[in-house]
Enzyme design. Structure first.
Site, PDB file in Angstrom:
ATOM      1  CE  LYS A 127      -4.380   0.710   0.086  1.00 32.49           C
ATOM      2  NZ  LYS A 127      -5.568   0.164  -0.354  1.00 32.49           N
ATOM      3  CG  ASP A 167      -7.377   3.275  -0.737  1.00 28.80           C
ATOM      4  OD1 ASP A 167      -7.908   2.016  -0.864  1.00 28.80           O
ATOM      5  OD2 ASP A 167      -7.520   3.969   0.203  1.00 28.80           O
TER       6      ASP A 167
HETATM    7  P1  NDP Z   1     -12.977   7.407  -2.687  1.00 29.76           P
HETATM    8  O1  NDP Z   1     -12.187   8.613  -2.309  1.00 29.76           O
HETATM    9  O2  NDP Z   1     -13.596   7.341  -3.989  1.00 29.76           O
HETATM   10  O3  NDP Z   1     -14.164   8.102  -1.668  1.00 29.76           O
HETATM   11  C1  NDP Z   1     -14.157   8.112  -0.258  1.00 29.76           C
HETATM   12  C2  NDP Z   1     -15.435   8.292   0.469  1.00 29.76           C
HETATM   13  O4  NDP Z   1     -15.139   7.970   1.825  1.00 29.76           O
HETATM   14  C3  NDP Z   1     -15.975   9.679   0.037  1.00 29.76           C
HETATM   15  O5  NDP Z   1     -17.271   9.657   0.162  1.00 29.76           O
HETATM   16  C4  NDP Z   1     -15.216  10.274   1.344  1.00 29.76           C
HETATM   17  O6  NDP Z   1     -15.778  11.625   1.694  1.00 29.76           O
HETATM   18  C5  NDP Z   1     -15.484   9.490   2.303  1.00 29.76           C
HETATM   19  N1  NDP Z   1     -14.539   9.582   3.537  1.00 29.76           N
HETATM   20  C6  NDP Z   1     -13.010   9.150   3.189  1.00 29.76           C
HETATM   21  N2  NDP Z   1     -12.286   9.508   4.344  1.00 29.76           N
HETATM   22  C7  NDP Z   1     -12.984   9.834   5.219  1.00 29.76           C
HETATM   23  C8  NDP Z   1     -13.176  10.189   6.727  1.00 29.76           C
HETATM   24  N3  NDP Z   1     -11.871  10.216   7.124  1.00 29.76           N
HETATM   25  N4  NDP Z   1     -14.109  10.309   7.339  1.00 29.76           N
HETATM   26  C9  NDP Z   1     -15.629  10.216   6.695  1.00 29.76           C
HETATM   27  N5  NDP Z   1     -15.610   9.957   5.117  1.00 29.76           N
HETATM   28  C10 NDP Z   1     -14.349   9.833   4.760  1.00 29.76           C
HETATM   29  O7  NDP Z   1     -12.542   6.294  -2.004  1.00 29.76           O
HETATM   30  P2  NDP Z   1     -13.027   4.741  -2.468  1.00 29.76           P
HETATM   31  O8  NDP Z   1     -14.221   4.767  -2.504  1.00 29.76           O
HETATM   32  O9  NDP Z   1     -11.941   4.230  -3.329  1.00 29.76           O
HETATM   33  O10 NDP Z   1     -12.615   4.026  -1.008  1.00 29.76           O
HETATM   34  C11 NDP Z   1     -13.403   3.960   0.124  1.00 29.76           C
HETATM   35  C12 NDP Z   1     -12.775   2.867   1.062  1.00 29.76           C
HETATM   36  O11 NDP Z   1     -12.681   1.738   0.150  1.00 29.76           O
HETATM   37  C13 NDP Z   1     -11.322   2.895   1.462  1.00 29.76           C
HETATM   38  O12 NDP Z   1     -11.399   2.377   3.004  1.00 29.76           O
HETATM   39  C14 NDP Z   1     -10.499   2.183   0.649  1.00 29.76           C
HETATM   40  O13 NDP Z   1      -9.505   1.684   1.377  1.00 29.76           O
HETATM   41  C15 NDP Z   1     -11.797   1.021   0.404  1.00 29.76           C
HETATM   42  N6  NDP Z   1     -11.549   0.162  -0.850  1.00 29.76           N
HETATM   43  C16 NDP Z   1     -11.277   0.837  -2.041  1.00 29.76           C
HETATM   44  C17 NDP Z   1     -11.032   0.185  -3.297  1.00 29.76           C
HETATM   45  C18 NDP Z   1     -10.995   0.724  -4.708  1.00 29.76           C
HETATM   46  O14 NDP Z   1     -10.842  -0.324  -5.437  1.00 29.76           O
HETATM   47  N7  NDP Z   1     -11.045   1.962  -4.822  1.00 29.76           N
HETATM   48  C19 NDP Z   1     -10.804  -1.512  -3.309  1.00 29.76           C
HETATM   49  C20 NDP Z   1     -10.987  -2.118  -1.644  1.00 29.76           C
HETATM   50  C21 NDP Z   1     -11.257  -1.113  -0.697  1.00 29.76           C
HETATM   51  P3  NDP Z   1     -15.072  13.133   1.477  1.00 29.76           P
HETATM   52  O15 NDP Z   1     -15.313  13.255  -0.141  1.00 29.76           O
HETATM   53  O16 NDP Z   1     -15.983  13.954   2.217  1.00 29.76           O
HETATM   54  O17 NDP Z   1     -13.443  12.876   1.918  1.00 29.76           O
HETATM   55  O1  2IT Z   2      -7.662  -1.685  -0.805  1.00 31.66           O
HETATM   56  C1  2IT Z   2      -7.781  -2.490  -1.939  1.00 31.66           C
HETATM   57  O2  2IT Z   2      -7.831  -3.269  -2.176  1.00 31.66           O
HETATM   58  C2  2IT Z   2      -7.531  -1.218  -3.271  1.00 31.66           C
HETATM   59  N1  2IT Z   2      -7.516  -0.017  -3.002  1.00 31.66           N
HETATM   60  C3  2IT Z   2      -7.601  -1.655  -4.488  1.00 31.66           C
HETATM   61  C4  2IT Z   2      -6.001  -2.223  -4.871  1.00 31.66           C
HETATM   62  C5  2IT Z   2      -5.527  -2.494  -6.158  1.00 31.66           C
HETATM   63  O3  2IT Z   2      -4.440  -2.840  -6.445  1.00 31.66           O
HETATM   64  O4  2IT Z   2      -6.458  -2.800  -7.039  1.00 31.66           O
END
Ligand code: NDP
Ligand code: 2IT
Length: 447
Positions: A127, A167
């Site tokens: 990461k 992420d």
């Molecule tokens: P994005 O940046 O697209 O969206 C993040 C969302 O979470 C936004 O709505 C944001 O609100 C909110 N958020 C972020 N930080 C905080 C915080 N400290 N408190 C409250 N709300 C918060 O990210 P993703 O959707 O890609 O990721 C969301 C989660 O999913 C994370 O935990 C990530 O690690 C996990 N994840 C993502 C993957 C991927 O493929 N993208 C794969 C697997 C897991 P705001 O805009 O107000 O910050």
């Molecule tokens: O938390 C996760 O699994 C991700 N943000 C996706 C990582 C990836 O390599 O696609």
């Protein structure tokens, strides 16, 4: 935890990493789950696998300097934690958020190692990211930051070494800027990053993959008790990449999603969220979720994030960030009759809330299993890049569905085999661990 070797290991982690609360939280959960494995597999204890797996193979911390639109020099801190390469090249996302620090990146890299193992694809765990805050920055500022970040990261990654992706705060735009800079510096066209644009090596379904995969996993978990999404009320936190495509798939599977949030607050739309409006606000305008109520009569906005868990629902999918769902929220959900909670985010549920769900017989899916669809589809993107061809949307989607189903079966099977039937937290940790552990043992002590 009673096993002597694991108790001592946890104590030494606490002593050596006293300020890393998120990392210690993740490590404690995994080690606790692995107790029956440590009892049954003295060979793995003997080979030092438990002691080795908690320590990253390599930790990189670097300066990222860039120039803002006013001509002022800005300095951020960049990270890449290459956690474990036993089963494949390091693989995992990059997070851009002001809360990023070593503890956060270590917990995410540690979790990624087990998650990637569960996907059945050959990917190690990593990461990275930075405390850079993309909010309020111009496109030019984001581009210059990404280029500077990649100018250092480029030295440490490669298609056969380490393959980063998105992420929080890193989506198609940021991957594009980073990929462009990698190519400029290396004069090399390769699948060094995933989540790329479709015109330059990206895979169909990668954008949708984490949210879709989360719903496929939840569907399997519900199926085991003779239930489905059909007619269920769903609450999803966050409104980023994962949340948006979780809404899309939950609705396709017959559910009604009534709430979404961001770090400012949450919207409640009892008629069912209008996803077109959300996509316009979040994907096109990069706006705030509060703007939804201006376009959709009958919906309401509420300040603060945790109130979202007081809305009555059957299925809750936390998809924002770590530790967003605490014990009080878990109590509210259980009181309102929730039947399933599945983590789209990484470690969004606090440990006491996880226990509360389990004690109250709520189906609970841990992130490293339920949100593995994103990295699994990244693995499919790497595969297509290596073969120099692209699969259709349906082909990738079917593979994703098959992988999520197999992860459910692996986690529930391992839980049963190790005397923890129904406990998917333990099952996912055990199944993810065993494959990496066997590889580490086979490869000898020095990696
Ligand atoms: P994005 O940046 O697209 O969206 C993040 C969302 O979470 C936004 O709505 C944001 O609100 C909110 N958020 C972020 N930080 C905080 C915080 N400290 N408190 C409250 N709300 C918060 O990210 P993703 O959707 O890609 O990721 C969301 C989660 O999913 C994370 O935990 C990530 O690690 C996990 N994840 C993502 C993957 C991927 O493929 N993208 C794969 C697997 C897991 P705001 O805009 O107000 O910050
Ligand atoms: O938390 C996760 O699994 C991700 N943000 C996706 C990582 C990836 O390599 O696609």
């Amino acid at each position: 935890m009673k096993n002597k070797c694991l108790v001592e290991l946890m104590a030494s982690l606490e002593k050596r990493n006293p300020h890393e609360s998120e990392f210690l939280q993740a490590a404690h959960e995994v080690l606790e789950s692995l107790e029956p494995v440590a009892e049954r597999r003295p060979d793995l204890v003997e080979a030092g696998v438990f002691d080795r797996i908690v320590e990253p193979e390599r930790t990189l911390i670097f300066r990222v300097s860039w120039v803002d639109d006013k001509g002022k020099v800005q300095v951020n801190r960049g990270f890449r934690v290459q956690y474990n390469s036993a089963i494949g090249p390091y693989k995992g996302g990059l997070r851009l958020h002001p809360s990023v620090n070593l503890s956060v990146i270590k917990f995410l890299g540690f979790e990624q190692t087990f998650k990637n193992s569960l996907t059945t694809l050959p990917m190690g765990g990593a990461k990275g990211g930075s405390d850079f805050d993309p909010k309020g920055k111009s496109d030019g500022e984001v581009m210059r930051f990404c280029q500077s970040f990649m100018t250092e990261l480029e030295k440490h990654i490669g298609q056969f070494t380490d393959v980063p992706a998105g992420d929080i705060g890193v989506g198609g735009r940021e991957i594009g800027y980073m990929y462009g800079q990698y190519k400029r510096l290396r004069n090399e066209i390769s699948g060094v990053l995933t989540g790329k644009g479709l015109s330059y090596g990206g895979s169909l379904v990668r954008t949708e993959a984490t949210g879709y995969g989360l719903c496929y996993f939840t569907r399997e978990m519900l199926k085991a008790i003779g239930q489905s999404f059909q007619g269920k009320t769903v609450v999803i936190s966050g409104s980023g990449n994962v949340a948006i495509y979780a809404v899309e798939k939950a609705v396709q599977l017959g559910g009604k999603v009534v709430a979404l949030s961001d770090s400012g607050g949450y919207i409640h739309d009892p008629k069912g969220i209008n996803l077109k409006v959300v996509k316009q606000i979040k994907e096109v305008e990069r706006g705030r979720i509060s703007e939804y109520v201006k376009s959709v009569p009958g919906s309401t906005y509420h300040e603060g994030c945790s109130g979202i868990w007081t809305i009555k629902c059957d299925i809750a999918l936390p998809c924002a960030t770590q530790n967003e769902l605490g014990l009080e929220s878990a109590k509210a959900l259980v009181k309102n009759g929730v039947i399933a909670v599945a983590e789209g985010a990484n470690m969004p549920t606090m440990p006491d809330a996880v226990s509360y769900f389990q004690e109250n017989k709520v189906l609970f899916a841990p992130g490293k299993a339920a949100n593995a669809g994103g990295v699994a589809t990244s693995g499919l993107e790497m595969c297509q890049n290596s073969m120099r061809l692209s699969w259709t949307f349906d082909e990738v989607d079917q593979r994703l569905d098959g992988i999520m189903t197999s992860i459910y079966n692996a986690a529930s099977g391992a839980a049963k085999e190790y005397g923890k039937e129904g406990n998917l937290v333990a099952g996912a940790n055990i199944a993810g661990f065993l494959k990496v552990a066997e590889a580490m043992k086979a490869q000898g002590i020095a990696y």
